[in-house]
Design a protein around this motif. Structure first.
Motif, PDB file in Angstrom:
ATOM      1  N   VAL A 193       0.778  -1.112  -0.250  1.00 44.56           N
ATOM      2  CA  VAL A 193       0.056  -0.045  -0.083  1.00 44.56           C
ATOM      3  C   VAL A 193       0.856   1.368  -0.066  1.00 44.56           C
ATOM      4  CG1 VAL A 193      -1.753   1.474   1.446  1.00 44.56           C
ATOM      5  CG2 VAL A 193      -1.950  -1.071   1.139  1.00 44.56           C
ATOM      6  N   ILE A 194       1.867   1.245   0.818  1.00 42.91           N
ATOM      7  CA  ILE A 194       2.748   2.468   1.008  1.00 42.91           C
ATOM      8  C   ILE A 194       3.560   2.420  -0.362  1.00 42.91           C
ATOM      9  CG2 ILE A 194       5.035   3.314   2.070  1.00 42.91           C
ATOM     10  CD1 ILE A 194       4.122   1.870   4.497  1.00 42.91           C
ATOM     11  N   HIS A 195       4.065   1.377  -1.095  1.00 40.31           N
ATOM     12  CA  HIS A 195       4.803   1.621  -2.476  1.00 40.31           C
ATOM     13  C   HIS A 195       3.747   2.013  -3.307  1.00 40.31           C
ATOM     14  CE1 HIS A 195       6.043  -0.464  -5.942  1.00 40.31           C
ATOM     15  NE2 HIS A 195       7.065   0.389  -5.930  1.00 40.31           N
ATOM     16  N   ALA A 196       2.576   1.620  -3.336  1.00 39.59           N
ATOM     17  CA  ALA A 196       1.520   2.093  -4.557  1.00 39.59           C
ATOM     18  C   ALA A 196       1.523   3.525  -4.251  1.00 39.59           C
ATOM     19  CB  ALA A 196       0.243   1.302  -4.344  1.00 39.59           C
ATOM     20  N   VAL A 197       1.189   4.162  -3.124  1.00 40.58           N
ATOM     21  CA  VAL A 197       0.801   5.752  -2.939  1.00 40.58           C
ATOM     22  C   VAL A 197       2.059   6.304  -3.347  1.00 40.58           C
ATOM     23  CG1 VAL A 197       0.363   7.308  -1.139  1.00 40.58           C
ATOM     24  CG2 VAL A 197      -0.863   5.441  -1.058  1.00 40.58           C
ATOM     25  N   LEU A 198       3.231   5.995  -3.025  1.00 45.06           N
ATOM     26  CA  LEU A 198       4.559   6.453  -3.338  1.00 45.06           C
ATOM     27  C   LEU A 198       4.766   6.588  -4.667  1.00 45.06           C
ATOM     28  CD1 LEU A 198       7.010   5.326  -0.535  1.00 45.06           C
ATOM     29  CD2 LEU A 198       5.742   7.609  -0.638  1.00 45.06           C
ATOM     30  N   ASP A 199       4.420   5.594  -5.393  1.00 44.69           N
ATOM     31  CA  ASP A 199       4.428   5.503  -6.836  1.00 44.69           C
ATOM     32  C   ASP A 199       3.893   6.704  -7.632  1.00 44.69           C
ATOM     33  OD1 ASP A 199       6.274   3.384  -7.302  1.00 44.69           O
ATOM     34  OD2 ASP A 199       4.882   1.996  -7.606  1.00 44.69           O
ATOM     35  N   TYR A 200       2.574   6.784  -7.279  1.00 47.28           N
ATOM     36  CA  TYR A 200       1.747   7.671  -8.029  1.00 47.28           C
ATOM     37  C   TYR A 200       2.337   9.066  -7.766  1.00 47.28           C
ATOM     38  CZ  TYR A 200      -2.020   4.535  -9.600  1.00 47.28           C
ATOM     39  OH  TYR A 200      -2.815   3.879 -10.401  1.00 47.28           O
ATOM     40  N   VAL A 201       2.681   9.255  -6.378  1.00 47.03           N
ATOM     41  CA  VAL A 201       3.146  10.957  -6.153  1.00 47.03           C
ATOM     42  C   VAL A 201       4.463  10.824  -6.669  1.00 47.03           C
ATOM     43  CG1 VAL A 201       4.184  12.066  -4.035  1.00 47.03           C
ATOM     44  CG2 VAL A 201       1.934  10.676  -3.828  1.00 47.03           C
ATOM     45  N   PHE A 202       5.398   9.976  -6.669  1.00 48.14           N
ATOM     46  CA  PHE A 202       6.715  10.435  -7.160  1.00 48.14           C
ATOM     47  C   PHE A 202       6.806  10.103  -8.881  1.00 48.14           C
ATOM     48  CE2 PHE A 202       9.280   8.719  -3.311  1.00 48.14           C
ATOM     49  CZ  PHE A 202       8.666   9.687  -2.555  1.00 48.14           C
ATOM     50  N   ILE A 203       5.954   9.523  -9.443  1.00 47.16           N
ATOM     51  CA  ILE A 203       5.882   9.566 -10.775  1.00 47.16           C
ATOM     52  C   ILE A 203       5.474  10.976 -11.336  1.00 47.16           C
ATOM     53  CG2 ILE A 203       4.535   8.765 -12.882  1.00 47.16           C
ATOM     54  CD1 ILE A 203       4.773   5.959 -11.851  1.00 47.16           C
ATOM     55  N   TYR A 204       4.500  11.545 -10.518  1.00 46.17           N
ATOM     56  CA  TYR A 204       4.160  12.797 -10.926  1.00 46.17           C
ATOM     57  C   TYR A 204       5.103  13.902 -10.803  1.00 46.17           C
ATOM     58  CZ  TYR A 204      -0.867  11.608 -12.045  1.00 46.17           C
ATOM     59  OH  TYR A 204      -1.971  11.250 -12.525  1.00 46.17           O
ATOM     60  N   LYS A 205       5.879  13.636  -9.630  1.00 47.65           N
ATOM     61  CA  LYS A 205       7.219  14.646  -9.504  1.00 47.65           C
ATOM     62  C   LYS A 205       8.371  14.360 -10.302  1.00 47.65           C
ATOM     63  CE  LYS A 205       9.434  16.496  -5.437  1.00 47.65           C
ATOM     64  NZ  LYS A 205       9.106  17.791  -5.650  1.00 47.65           N
ATOM     65  N   TRP A 206       8.774  13.074 -10.490  1.00 47.77           N
ATOM     66  CA  TRP A 206      10.063  12.835 -11.116  1.00 47.77           C
ATOM     67  C   TRP A 206       9.902  11.889 -12.489  1.00 47.77           C
ATOM     68  CZ3 TRP A 206      10.423  12.191  -5.517  1.00 47.77           C
ATOM     69  CH2 TRP A 206      11.120  13.089  -4.977  1.00 47.77           C
ATOM     70  N   GLY A 207       8.661  11.666 -12.836  1.00 48.84           N
ATOM     71  CA  GLY A 207       8.486  10.939 -13.782  1.00 48.84           C
ATOM     72  C   GLY A 207       8.894   9.468 -13.726  1.00 48.84           C
ATOM     73  N   VAL A 208       9.209   8.592 -14.791  1.00 51.02           N
ATOM     74  CA  VAL A 208       9.538   7.239 -14.449  1.00 51.02           C
ATOM     75  C   VAL A 208      10.322   6.638 -13.488  1.00 51.02           C
ATOM     76  CG1 VAL A 208      11.010   7.024 -16.545  1.00 51.02           C
ATOM     77  CG2 VAL A 208       9.486   5.073 -16.011  1.00 51.02           C
ATOM     78  N   ASN A 209      11.427   7.730 -13.341  1.00 51.88           N
ATOM     79  CA  ASN A 209      12.522   7.454 -12.431  1.00 51.88           C
ATOM     80  C   ASN A 209      12.039   7.382 -11.018  1.00 51.88           C
ATOM     81  OD1 ASN A 209      14.942   7.256 -13.751  1.00 51.88           O
ATOM     82  ND2 ASN A 209      14.879   9.251 -14.326  1.00 51.88           N
ATOM     83  N   GLY A 210      10.649   7.934 -10.767  1.00 54.70           N
ATOM     84  CA  GLY A 210      10.008   7.992  -9.368  1.00 54.70           C
ATOM     85  C   GLY A 210       9.777   6.648  -8.936  1.00 54.70           C
ATOM     86  N   ILE A 211       9.587   5.655  -9.804  1.00 54.23           N
ATOM     87  CA  ILE A 211       9.371   4.221  -9.546  1.00 54.23           C
ATOM     88  C   ILE A 211      10.092   3.700  -8.566  1.00 54.23           C
ATOM     89  CG2 ILE A 211       9.226   2.106 -10.509  1.00 54.23           C
ATOM     90  CD1 ILE A 211       6.627   3.228 -11.088  1.00 54.23           C
ATOM     91  N   ALA A 212      11.693   3.934  -8.890  1.00 51.35           N
ATOM     92  CA  ALA A 212      12.783   3.473  -8.035  1.00 51.35           C
ATOM     93  C   ALA A 212      12.940   3.932  -6.667  1.00 51.35           C
ATOM     94  CB  ALA A 212      14.166   3.678  -8.914  1.00 51.35           C
ATOM     95  N   TYR A 213      12.721   5.548  -6.803  1.00 54.57           N
ATOM     96  CA  TYR A 213      12.687   6.052  -5.456  1.00 54.57           C
ATOM     97  C   TYR A 213      11.583   5.604  -4.596  1.00 54.57           C
ATOM     98  CZ  TYR A 213      15.324   9.463  -8.599  1.00 54.57           C
ATOM     99  OH  TYR A 213      16.208   9.798  -9.546  1.00 54.57           O
ATOM    100  N   ALA A 214      10.309   5.506  -5.207  1.00 57.02           N
ATOM    101  CA  ALA A 214       9.273   4.748  -4.163  1.00 57.02           C
ATOM    102  C   ALA A 214       9.650   3.459  -3.496  1.00 57.02           C
ATOM    103  CB  ALA A 214       7.976   4.897  -4.882  1.00 57.02           C
ATOM    104  N   ALA A 215      10.169   2.642  -4.290  1.00 54.88           N
ATOM    105  CA  ALA A 215      10.476   1.206  -4.180  1.00 54.88           C
ATOM    106  C   ALA A 215      11.460   1.323  -2.752  1.00 54.88           C
ATOM    107  CB  ALA A 215      10.668   0.389  -5.413  1.00 54.88           C
ATOM    108  N   ILE A 216      12.574   2.044  -3.164  1.00 52.57           N
ATOM    109  CA  ILE A 216      13.654   1.979  -2.141  1.00 52.57           C
ATOM    110  C   ILE A 216      13.352   2.397  -0.929  1.00 52.57           C
ATOM    111  CG2 ILE A 216      15.985   3.080  -1.523  1.00 52.57           C
ATOM    112  CD1 ILE A 216      16.454   3.451  -4.607  1.00 52.57           C
TER     113      ILE A 216
END
Length: 397
Positions: A351-374
């Motif tokens: 759940v935390i990962h999914a929320v962070l994914d949506y937020v970080f993709i809007y902020k950093w694009g596709v690279n936000g995927i990695a930041y959220a997962a880490i």
């Protein structure tokens, strides 16, 4: 060897297959990956927990029969529901629907093979287990190369069917050879219940843990909706995705060994040694892999994927964090009977990962995927390591 051949196969496919068709097949694979997370109600994995050396061969085969029957039926029904569902629900790549129907029986055949592979692990025949996995990927590689030249991406699907059916037959022949005389022995009600509950706990832990990388591709597909970015993201992640294989291969070997151990002190010592050596190896390989990324992508996939290199760096770091910190306790907790705890942690982390994914993709694009997962991996790994230590200390007391 198995994963190296799979990597080689994916490289050749990416070079020969039309880029758009590759994206459609990848999207279909992404949807079917959600079914794979249920792993046939977790019953194949439960065989490794319940089929210990002190359980009779008759009961082991009863467990195997139930895993094949219940899990196989579940795979068929969920695959059919998924295929029907995508006909009525709007998807970003409507052309992927044909691949969905062609792949309809693939989850079933793959699950049956994985269940028999798990039973082979029960018998500690690791050489055959590895040989069957390598054989499957080699057959896929050879036939994919042959078929894609004439059938494009559809040829990859046919190659997969041929490979899984071939190794499935090999596994059946082995089990009949070594246990052909064994008569299935009835299970007590509590044994049947424990088997099902163990499978369900392992399934939920695997479901929400494995959903994290699948969500990454799903969110990219549905938020960005660009065939080029989807294909680049797929290619950028292929080589880094090989990194956790080192850890998972070690866990394949040690899982049944740890499951049979009872001394908390010995378990802690062995697991910490495994984690330390694994971490050193993963970090060294990650540094080398990141350094070689621009050269390897250009050499292996060609210049049409040169723009995937920038995405690959963050994915290397993401896979390294997962392999170094999270994968060892995730597997070990299941081996020492803490599957329910794994399930709880995996649900919250997902759940935390999914929320962070949506937020970080809007902020950093596709690279936000990695930041959220880490971030998600670090939080969950701390919690699991603390619980592992606490559980071992209780056994010592």
């Amino acid at each position: 060897m198995s994963k190296f051949v799979a990597l080689l196969s994916s490289i050749l496919i990416a070079r020969f297959v039309d880029k758009s068709e590759y994206a459609y097949l990848s999207y279909a694979d992404n949807l079917y990956s959600y079914i794979g997370l249920f792993t046939g109600l977790g019953l194949a994995s439960a065989l490794l927990v319940v089929c210990t050396p002190n359980v009779s061969l008759g009961k082991q085969h009863n467990y195997l029969g139930k895993a094949l029957k219940y899990g196989g039926f579940f795979e068929v029904i969920t695959a059919l529901l998924l295929c029907v569902g995508v006909q009525f629900i709007g998807i970003p790549f409507p052309e992927a629907r044909k691949y969905m129907w062609i792949l309809l029986l693939y989850p079933l055949t793959t699950y049956l093979f994985n269940t028999l592979q798990a039973f082979i692990r029960v018998k500690r025949n690791n050489k055959l287990y590895a040989g069957l996995g390598a054989s499957q990927t080699i057959i896929v590689c050879v036939f994919s190369i042959l078929f894609v030249l004439f059938l494009d991406a559809i040829g990859v699907v046919f190659a997969r069917y041929i490979a899984v059916i071939a190794v499935l037959i090999m596994a059946v022949m082995y089990i009949r050879k070594v246990d052909g005389h064994v008569i299935s022995e009835s299970l007590r009600r509590e044994e049947h219940k424990r088997f099902i509950m163990t499978g369900m706990a392992l399934m939920f832990a695997n479901l929400f843990s494995g959903m994290m990388p699948i969500n990454e591709a799903f969110i990219v597909n549905n938020l960005i909706k660009d065939e080029v970015i989807t294909a680049n993201f797929k290619v950028a992640g292929i080589i880094p995705s090989m990194l956790p294989i080192i850890t998972s291969s070690v866990m394949v070997y040690y899982f049944p060994i740890i499951a049979a151990m009872k001394n908390g002190t010995e378990i802690k010592k062995k697991v910490f040694n495994i984690a330390l050596i694994n971490g050193i190896i993963i970090i060294i390989i990650t540094i080398i892999g990141m350094f070689l990324t621009p050269f390897s992508i250009g050499l292996v996939y060609g210049q049409k994927y040169a723009d995937a290199a920038n995405i690959s760096y963050s994915l290397w770091a993401m896979r390294a964090v997962n392999a170094v910190l999270r994968m060892v306790p995730l597997n070990i907790l299941a081996a020492i009977g803490q599957s329910k705890f794994n399930a709880y942690v995996s649900v919250v982390t997902c759940v935390i990962h999914a929320v962070l994914d949506y937020v970080f993709i809007y902020k950093w694009g596709v690279n936000g995927i990695a930041y959220a997962a880490i971030i998600a991996y670090i939080i969950s790994s701390i919690v699991m390591w603390l619980h592992f230590t606490k559980t071992c200390n209780k056994q010592i007391i």
